[in-house]
Design a protein around this motif. Structure first.
Motif, PDB file in Angstrom:
ATOM      1  N   THR A   1      43.016  17.481 -11.535  1.00 28.36           N
ATOM      2  CA  THR A   1      43.108  16.068 -11.164  1.00 28.36           C
ATOM      3  C   THR A   1      43.890  15.897  -9.860  1.00 28.36           C
ATOM      4  O   THR A   1      43.455  15.198  -8.938  1.00 28.36           O
ATOM      5  CB  THR A   1      43.803  15.263 -12.284  1.00 28.36           C
ATOM      6  N   LEU A   2      45.026  16.580  -9.797  1.00 24.89           N
ATOM      7  CA  LEU A   2      45.862  16.468  -8.599  1.00 24.89           C
ATOM      8  C   LEU A   2      45.162  17.021  -7.362  1.00 24.89           C
ATOM      9  O   LEU A   2      45.228  16.426  -6.283  1.00 24.89           O
ATOM     10  CB  LEU A   2      47.163  17.247  -8.834  1.00 24.89           C
TER      11      LEU A   2
ATOM     12  N   GLN B   1      43.792  21.130 -16.370  1.00 21.12           N
ATOM     13  CA  GLN B   1      43.239  19.781 -16.179  1.00 21.12           C
ATOM     14  C   GLN B   1      44.112  18.965 -15.225  1.00 21.12           C
ATOM     15  O   GLN B   1      43.620  18.290 -14.322  1.00 21.12           O
ATOM     16  CB  GLN B   1      43.142  19.102 -17.546  1.00 21.12           C
ATOM     17  N   GLN B   2      45.424  19.030 -15.428  1.00 21.76           N
ATOM     18  CA  GLN B   2      46.355  18.278 -14.582  1.00 21.76           C
ATOM     19  C   GLN B   2      46.254  18.748 -13.133  1.00 21.76           C
ATOM     20  O   GLN B   2      46.226  17.942 -12.192  1.00 21.76           O
ATOM     21  CB  GLN B   2      47.785  18.434 -15.115  1.00 21.76           C
TER      22      GLN B   2
END
Lengths: 488, 488
Positions: free
Chosen positions: A36-37, A32-33
């Protein structure tokens, strides 16, 4: 541009940690991180303001050549990125995720049929992508250009014709000769000692440990967080000495390229590697042309014997050299030697080209695969898991990637041929463990330029001519004729 | 909110790598990458759209309590963040960087005067920050609230009055008693064995190694990339067994809190730790109340002796227990025992308060520091490097941080007192290496709530009353009266 690079390199740190140290349960939030990035980085790279600036600078006169090249490349990338609609990116991401899962299941259960509908969807999507990006002659060109800017079917057809006509014949000669053994490499080699020897080799190559490090991962790789922090990984198999040694040298070659990129060009094209093919030329030159050569082992075999005296005391340097240079067709690409390797790529190249122009259907792929392996490698594929399902690449949507592996070897041979002309006594330096003259030559001729040249321009700049298969063919013929006692 | 968390946790990965594995030359670009990411995260956290949504939800009726709390906390944070102007943030960042460099130089050269102008600037800026943020009674309250929401001078004055009046007297009694020795802890303890023993302790605490890992760093710390990936580090000193053991248990305590936060509240206040003080209560409870207790070593001393039979065979459990619980005033905070530690914080608390209300000038700080150390610890400070220059915190602009360390110990004592009432046979469980009942109690009472309660509310929820120094005082009196054979 620097801000976009900051995010891309941050993503590289996340990826490195994921492959080296991340605990199991961390995977979901990490995905997920990362997503997003990636989204933020992509948003920045298609930002209208950036585009306007690039467009303006693109027309501006009086820039020096490096500035011009930076602007041109950035503007080209920008325009390419803008071609992707949000819908397309999301569909590709969803299809990739499903296709990858289907591939995993199909491979585990040796059931190609499970994979067919998903790979069909992927191929359809990649054909759409080619239309989206645009191409002059062949839809495959659009995808090739993503991995190897400038590469086309017309260019690769010439190279692979040579592979088909010259290399296939040569390997048949080798197959008829007396075979050598590498049994010594499959005794039990202690992990810690292997690790230490690998570090020795990296140090000898002048890998800068103040600007990088080595760790362990499932599959060896190189990643970079700037030219000042380049990470390599290796894999140690206790009953296979070869795995660690040549993965170390291979990734070390990639890493030296990254460490040699000019840091003042951070975030700009002239601070980046040219292409996958040129990157692979660096890893493969060190791995094969240097690291599987006799001078290299004149320098290092005693050192290796000192780590493993019991294992190697009765193996002569000549036996060792021959044992690490077996040429033998086998069904799995990543286990192939440096010669038959290109038959694996040839098969994939022909398949990708045919999938992209619609002359081959995914449903017929397994059958076609097996026929080509029989034809080029003389091998009967026993299961689809070991055959058409062996590589993950297509499930990720990576079509147009495989040819860069062969390009890497061919560039490596041509560059190395030139290095031997340019650097006085290069082989004698290597015999004395002195790798610096070669590295200096690579730095000066290749690394420091980043993307200032295209691959083709670089090849002319360094060797005076375009990529030519004859250098690889000559290298292979000379080396293996000697090893297998063949008449030329 | 989840997207902001994705960036914040990514920054945590970057920070972790920086402290554990990053090669030297990687530092400059890493700083730049981190700064870019921080800027993006900050931009997202003060985004008008987010503010509008929070404002609207803040007024909305019919939310459940947890939703309400999430909205209230988020809205409060949002409003606080908005108070900072770009000019102020940039000035603070610049001042911090200069102040930190000045501190390094001043400490190395033992020259407090070099630090004075920079720290003066910093203190002025922090007073401006207090005005910017607003406060009811004391400017220091505004800064305290950042580290320990709800904490005020009025609240801390009461606690530190107790420290001054009760604990100082008690330590004088200890000083007059017969002293114990910890000479055994300063033999040479092999690094690898220490490492293994530390991992044993973490496992015994039920640290989840599938959702975290331990590495080595210069200063031990805990960081989290989600509740599913919590990293601790330790430091191993070969002639000091104590360093590794209690840093391991301490960071393990922090980590259990992070691993116990509810993952479905990722990115929301109810998925986060309450405050530094409560976080520190978790680390210090495990480190001191549990990990320096006799039952803990009844469980573990034989295990430790088995790792180091030569070192410890002639040290009885009683000698060991007394040796790891020396109480002795010393000039350096981070080397202090769990009792005199609070005198170090007391000094800093008084100083920070006086700097913030203007009753103390930075120029007079060194003299004041030395006088307070004499007064509370009975110690003559020999050099400013070992005195007023010992901590990095002020140079980073961290004013209002130190008191959370003492709060942590005081909360720990009060919570642990309650745990012993709630959990039947807790000490017997610990004696048998069974840490699960305590962890379950902490999970249920503290961890799983995230920020649902304020620190004060949590304390009442768990123990039935507000924070009260008497629990720490009783704990210290009972434990050390026994160790030093004091009459109560």
């Amino acid at each position: 541009m620097a801000r976009i690079a900051d995010l891309e390199y941050t993503l590289a740190v996340m990826g490195w940690d994921q492959e080296t140290y991340m605990p199991e349960k961390g995977a979901d939030f990490r995905a997920q991180q990362t997503s997003t990035l990636s989204g933020i980085a992509h948003g920045m790279s298609i930002d209208k303001e950036l585009g306007d600036i690039l467009k303006k600078l693109h027309k501006k006169k009086g820039l020096d050549k490096k500035q011009q090249r930076n602007i041109d490349e950035s503007y080209k990338d920008y325009k390419q990125s803008k071609k992707y609609t949000t819908e397309f990116v999301e569909l590709l991401s969803k299809t990739t995720s499903e296709c990858f899962q289907a591939w995993q299941k199909a491979k585990t259960t040796n059931n190609f049929k499970l994979y067919v509908p998903h790979l069909t969807k992927m191929v359809d999507l990649k054909r759409k992508e080619a239309d989206l990006l645009g191409y002059k002659k062949h839809p495959y060109d659009a995808l090739l250009d993503q991995h190897e800017p400038g590469a086309t079917v017309a260019f690769l057809d010439v190279l692979f014709k040579d592979v088909r006509e010259q290399l296939v014949v040569f390997v048949k000669k080798i197959a008829a000769a007396k075979q050598n053994s590498d049994a010594f490499a499959h005794k039990h080699y202690d992990k810690d000692k292997q690790w230490k020897f690998g570090i020795d080799l990296l140090k000898q190559m002048n890998f800068d440990f103040e600007a990088g490090r080595q760790d362990i991962s499932m599959h060896p790789f190189t990643t970079s967080f700037s030219s000042q922090d380049v990470r390599v990984t290796t894999k140690i198999i206790e009953n296979n000495l070869k795995s660690m040694i040549w993965s170390c040298i291979h990734e070390g070659g990639h890493a030296l390229y990254e460490q040699g990129l000019p840091k003042e060009q951070y975030g700009l094209p002239c601070g980046e590697a040219i292409s996958l093919g040129i990157h692979e030329s660096q890893s493969r030159m060190w791995e094969n042309n240097v690291g599987r050569g006799l001078p290299y082992w004149k320098a290092n075999y005693k050192r290796l014997q000192a780590y493993f005296p019991e294992h190697l005391k009765n193996v002569s340097l000549d036996q060792f050299y021959k044992g690490i240079n077996l040429v033998k067709p086998s069904p799995v690409r990543i286990e192939a030697d440096e010669v038959t390797y290109h038959f694996h790529i040839l098969v994939r190249y022909e398949i990708e080209k045919a999938l992209m122009d619609g002359s081959l259907k995914v449903a017929d792929l397994a059958e076609y695969w097996n026929a080509q392996y029989k034809k080029y490698l003389g091998i009967t594929i026993k299961s689809d898991a070991e055959g058409v399902l062996q590589d993950v690449h297509w499930s990720h949507g990576s079509i147009g990637y495989f040819p860069t592996y062969s390009l890497g070897s061919f560039y490596a041979a041509q560059f190395y041929h030139q290095a031997n002309k340019d650097v006085k006594g290069l082989q004698q330096h290597i015999e004395k463990s002195n790798m610096l003259p070669l590295l200096k030559w690579l730095r000066e001729k290749i690394h420091k330029h980043g993307k200032f040249y295209t691959a083709e321009e670089l090849c002319i700049h360094v060797t005076g001519e375009k990529l030519n298969f004859k250098y690889f063919m000559n290298y292979a013929t000379d080396k293996y004729s000697a090893i297998y006692n063949l008449k030329k």
